[in-house]
Scaffold this motif. Structure first.
Motif, PDB file in Angstrom:
ATOM      1  N   UNK A  82       2.357  25.117   2.139  1.00  0.00           N
ATOM      2  CA  UNK A  82       3.560  25.702   1.537  1.00  0.00           C
ATOM      3  C   UNK A  82       3.329  26.078   0.074  1.00  0.00           C
ATOM      4  N   UNK A  83       2.354  25.459  -0.543  1.00  0.00           N
ATOM      5  CA  UNK A  83       2.013  25.704  -1.952  1.00  0.00           C
ATOM      6  C   UNK A  83       3.275  25.609  -2.817  1.00  0.00           C
ATOM      7  N   UNK A  84       3.917  24.457  -2.754  1.00  0.00           N
ATOM      8  CA  UNK A  84       5.106  24.214  -3.569  1.00  0.00           C
ATOM      9  C   UNK A  84       5.082  22.783  -4.111  1.00  0.00           C
ATOM     10  N   UNK A  85       6.131  22.428  -4.822  1.00  0.00           N
ATOM     11  CA  UNK A  85       6.180  21.128  -5.478  1.00  0.00           C
ATOM     12  C   UNK A  85       6.138  19.974  -4.485  1.00  0.00           C
ATOM     13  N   UNK A  86       6.741  20.158  -3.305  1.00  0.00           N
ATOM     14  CA  UNK A  86       6.748  19.081  -2.313  1.00  0.00           C
ATOM     15  C   UNK A  86       5.342  18.782  -1.806  1.00  0.00           C
ATOM     16  N   UNK A  87       4.525  19.807  -1.634  1.00  0.00           N
ATOM     17  CA  UNK A  87       3.149  19.590  -1.190  1.00  0.00           C
ATOM     18  C   UNK A  87       2.361  18.828  -2.259  1.00  0.00           C
ATOM     19  N   UNK A  88       2.551  19.200  -3.522  1.00  0.00           N
ATOM     20  CA  UNK A  88       1.894  18.484  -4.619  1.00  0.00           C
ATOM     21  C   UNK A  88       2.351  17.027  -4.649  1.00  0.00           C
ATOM     22  N   UNK A  89       3.647  16.814  -4.494  1.00  0.00           N
ATOM     23  CA  UNK A  89       4.233  15.470  -4.558  1.00  0.00           C
ATOM     24  C   UNK A  89       3.613  14.551  -3.511  1.00  0.00           C
ATOM     25  N   UNK A 116       5.829  16.937 -12.451  1.00  0.00           N
ATOM     26  CA  UNK A 116       5.003  16.556 -11.306  1.00  0.00           C
ATOM     27  C   UNK A 116       3.542  16.902 -11.554  1.00  0.00           C
ATOM     28  N   UNK A 117       3.293  18.068 -12.145  1.00  0.00           N
ATOM     29  CA  UNK A 117       1.912  18.454 -12.462  1.00  0.00           C
ATOM     30  C   UNK A 117       1.336  17.555 -13.557  1.00  0.00           C
ATOM     31  N   UNK A 118       2.127  17.230 -14.560  1.00  0.00           N
ATOM     32  CA  UNK A 118       1.654  16.359 -15.631  1.00  0.00           C
ATOM     33  C   UNK A 118       1.389  14.941 -15.114  1.00  0.00           C
ATOM     34  N   UNK A 119       2.289  14.440 -14.261  1.00  0.00           N
ATOM     35  CA  UNK A 119       2.098  13.112 -13.683  1.00  0.00           C
ATOM     36  C   UNK A 119       0.859  13.047 -12.819  1.00  0.00           C
ATOM     37  N   UNK A 120       0.594  14.112 -12.116  1.00  0.00           N
ATOM     38  CA  UNK A 120      -0.618  14.213 -11.306  1.00  0.00           C
ATOM     39  C   UNK A 120      -1.856  14.150 -12.200  1.00  0.00           C
ATOM     40  N   UNK A 121      -1.854  14.921 -13.280  1.00  0.00           N
ATOM     41  CA  UNK A 121      -2.997  14.926 -14.192  1.00  0.00           C
ATOM     42  C   UNK A 121      -3.210  13.546 -14.814  1.00  0.00           C
TER      43      UNK A 121
END
Length: 243
Positions: A119-126, A172-177
């Motif tokens: 899906x390439x969206x925030x839920x997939x990253x999460x 979400x991207x910052x938390x991932x990093x």
């Protein structure tokens, strides 16, 4: 008579209500049960979790696993107890901790990730990040397993998706990093990569501060501060080792 184990028979609305109530009551083991049943019902009906439901799931397992990780660290620092007895007790705690991590990973990999893959969206990253986090927790005490490799793969996949769909200041991207850099530093012992990722993410966010929304400002700036703190600490430690 009501039992937590029997909650699988309840409908989604009641499970959601119980998840909220159990969070307020800080009964996180119960909350894990309620949110797990909710996940299974939603996914069996080919439905995705709402943002609230997703966050409830995350909070439930984070609190239970976080408590067990804290216990494990305390036992690791214990100096007074009988060595043989302490080792057995530590093994017991590790077994509990491993079971809980594998429980949430099964929910993620068997039910939730398949719903958002591609899906390439925030839920997939999460969900990719959440998987990576629990593999990292497992790797803390199962270093001889393939958990470190799985953690790195999940974090890498999550970061690849995040760079396509989330801006540099998204929490979400910052938390991932932040978590990926910790994995590099503490688990994989790749300290140069840890520092490089933390610096790249912090610098990228600084340059895009004007894109921060009011709703995410507090979360994003807090994570940016943690990235900077880690980078300062790690750089100092590297300098001390070189001397």
């Amino acid at each position: 008579m009501f039992t937590v184990a029997g909650s699988s028979e309840l409908d989604e609305a009641k499970l959601l209500s119980l998840a909220r109530v159990s969070e307020s009551a800080e009964r996180y083991d119960d909350m894990c049960e309620f949110t797990s049943n909710l996940v299974k019902q939603r996914c069996s009906a080919d439905q995705s979790l709402s943002v609230e439901e997703r966050n409830l799931l995350s909070v439930a397992f984070k609190n239970v696993v976080g408590s067990k990780r804290a216990s494990w660290r305390t036992l690791g620092a214990e100096q007074e107890a009988d060595t043989e007895l302490l080792a057995k007790y530590k093994d017991y705690v590790e077994t509990e901790l491993q079971a809980k991590c594998l429980e949430v990973l099964a929910l993620l990999e068997e039910h939730l990730l398949p719903k958002v893959k591609g899906k390439v969206d925030e839920s997939e990253v999460f969900y990719l990040k959440m998987c990576a986090d629990y593999y990292r927790y497992l790797a803390e005490f199962c270093s001889e397993s393939d958990y470190p490799v799985k953690a790195e793969k999940m974090y890498s996949d999550a970061l690849e998706v995040a760079k396509k769909c989330l801006n540099e200041t998204h929490p979400t991207r910052l938390g991932l990093a932040l978590n990926f850099s910790v994995c590099y530093y503490e688990i994989l012992k790749e300290r140069e990569k840890a520092c490089a990722l933390a610096k790249e993410s912090f610098d990228g966010a600084i340059q895009k501060l004007d894109t921060l929304s009011d709703s995410s400002y507090k979360d994003s700036t807090l994570i940016m501060q943690l990235l900077r703190d880690n980078l300062t600490l790690w750089t100092a430690e590297e300098g001390d080792q070189e001397q």
